[in-house]
Design an enzyme around this catalytic site. Structure first.
Site, PDB file in Angstrom:
ATOM      1  N   HIS A   1      -3.544  12.132  30.290  1.00 52.14           N
ATOM      2  CA  HIS A   1      -4.954  12.333  30.624  1.00 52.14           C
ATOM      3  C   HIS A   1      -5.750  11.046  30.408  1.00 52.14           C
ATOM      4  O   HIS A   1      -6.177  10.752  29.289  1.00 52.14           O
ATOM      5  CB  HIS A   1      -5.546  13.455  29.768  1.00 52.14           C
TER       6      HIS A   1
ATOM      7  N   GLU B   1      -8.711  10.467  31.192  1.00 52.36           N
ATOM      8  CA  GLU B   1     -10.103  10.771  30.822  1.00 52.36           C
ATOM      9  C   GLU B   1     -10.220  11.142  29.350  1.00 52.36           C
ATOM     10  O   GLU B   1     -11.334  11.362  28.843  1.00 52.36           O
ATOM     11  CB  GLU B   1     -10.628  11.915  31.694  1.00 52.36           C
TER      12      GLU B   1
ATOM     13  N   CYS C   1      -1.655  15.189  35.407  1.00 54.81           N
ATOM     14  CA  CYS C   1      -0.986  16.290  34.711  1.00 54.81           C
ATOM     15  C   CYS C   1      -0.360  17.279  35.706  1.00 54.81           C
ATOM     16  O   CYS C   1       0.603  16.937  36.379  1.00 54.81           O
ATOM     17  CB  CYS C   1      -1.955  16.967  33.748  1.00 54.81           C
TER      18      CYS C   1
END
Length: 364
Positions: free
Chosen positions: A332, A334, A247
């Site tokens: 993202h 995760e 990001c």
């Protein structure tokens, strides 16, 4: 409930009911398309200073749980929903949405047409707005918003002030905290990495003193050009260590290599953004939260090539360096919240670390 208003800089007024704290806030109004994950969104430091409108019509129905926070102190400015659930129903629920917002002094509004608000932002781009009482002078609020300058120091506000460690038995990494979601740290812990989390402005020389095997750049809020210290440090570190970024970290890495970033009309915020991996040809559903993107026309001569693209608008979603062990993604992997289709990206980082000559401790 008392009446509350969301006033936008273009003069639009949305009247609804008070949600959360009774305080007044200004901020950039953005929207998130996630159907779930409101707790993670509230606590994502990347939303620092922003008023977030949820497009899904019912928010708060499963409550909140202490294990699902992405940060201890939410940095979001305000929350906008169509309907807030007053009585959450879930076996893990420990707190209602309203109670959390009150406890964290975050104002909100419910009962407005979030579809109309979203269409306005999509048509005109993000707008400055104010959550305020129902009896304020709207003309004065609009005048205030036209002169209001969006903050530029969000990363400093949400980054850790001091270094801390998360010990592991694997390769040592220095993790730059630009507003890190805890999901990133969890992903590194699951792979037994020895993690040193450092502030956003840590010089490259200090990082090298820790003898890491690699460097990880976290997500964070705002314009990546507002953190020149990080850009300078990453420029130096990329020449000596494997560097991966997510990001804001992805954007900082691009700037460090000489590329440019530009602000998007309304950004990508949600848990359902399709991305194409240009190397494998596979498509992934991803979680995203960003208002800036890497300018693809600026990548020439940087050594980076585009590895992933957004399916919806073709923007850059990933970079890989042609000669250095450096790569990044805009989305993202995760999740937290959202799909975990691309958690393998952390495995790629771990594999890269294991293939590099060790700078410090030797691992079995």
């Amino acid at each position: 409930m008392t009446q509350r208003q969301l006033v936008l800089e273009d003069g639009s007024v949305f009247v609804g009911q008070s949600l959360g704290a009774e305080s007044i806030c200004d901020g950039e109004v953005v929207f998130n398309t996630g159907m779930t994950g409101y707790q993670e969104i509230l606590s994502d430091p990347s939303y620092s200073g922003q008023i977030v409108a949820m497009t899904y019509p019912l928010i708060g129905n499963y409550g909140l749980h202490r294990d699902d926070f992405e940060s201890l102190h939410p940095a979001i400015a305000g929350l906008v929903v169509k309907e807030a659930a007053n009585a959450p129903s879930h076996w893990r629920s420990e707190q209602s949405l309203h109670d959390l917002l009150v406890a964290k002094d975050i104002p909100g509004i419910s009962g407005i047409d979030t579809r109309q608000l979203t269409r306005k932002i999509r048509s005109h781009g993000t707008l400055k707005g104010r959550l305020c009482d129902g009896d304020v002078a709207v003309d004065q609020v609009v005048a205030d918003l036209k002169t209001y300058q969006l903050p530029t120091g969000q990363v400093k506000r949400v980054s850790t002030p001091t270094m801390y460690t998360s010990p592991g038995s694997g390769p040592r990494i220095v993790l730059y905290d630009f507003g890190m979601k805890k999901g990133i740290l969890r992903a590194c812990q699951q792979r037994e990495m020895d993690v040193l989390v450092v502030p956003y402005n840590t010089p490259a020389a200090e990082v090298l003193e820790y003898q890491p095997d690699g460097v990880f750049l976290s997500n964070g809020p705002g314009d990546p050009k507002d953190v020149p210290e990080a850009i300078a440090a990453v420029r130096e570190l990329m020449e000596q260590l494997p560097v991966f970024g997510i990001c804001l970290g992805h954007q900082i890495m691009a700037l460090a290599a000489g590329a440019d970033t530009i602000k998007m009309t309304f950004g990508h915020r949600g848990a359902n953004h399709p991305v194409k991996d240009l190397q494998s040809g596979k498509f992934y559903m991803t979680s995203q939260n960003h208002g800036y993107t890497v300018d693809p026309d600026s990548l020439h001569g940087t050594g980076f090539e585009v590895s992933h693209k957004a399916v919806n608008d073709g923007t850059v979603e990933g970079l890989v360096h042609q000669t250095l062990p450096a790569a990044s993604v805009q989305f993202h992997p995760e999740a937290a919240p959202g799909p975990d289709d691309f958690t393998e990206w952390f495995d790629r980082f771990l594999t890269t670390l294991q293939r590099q000559p060790k700078r410090g401790v030797q691992y079995a």
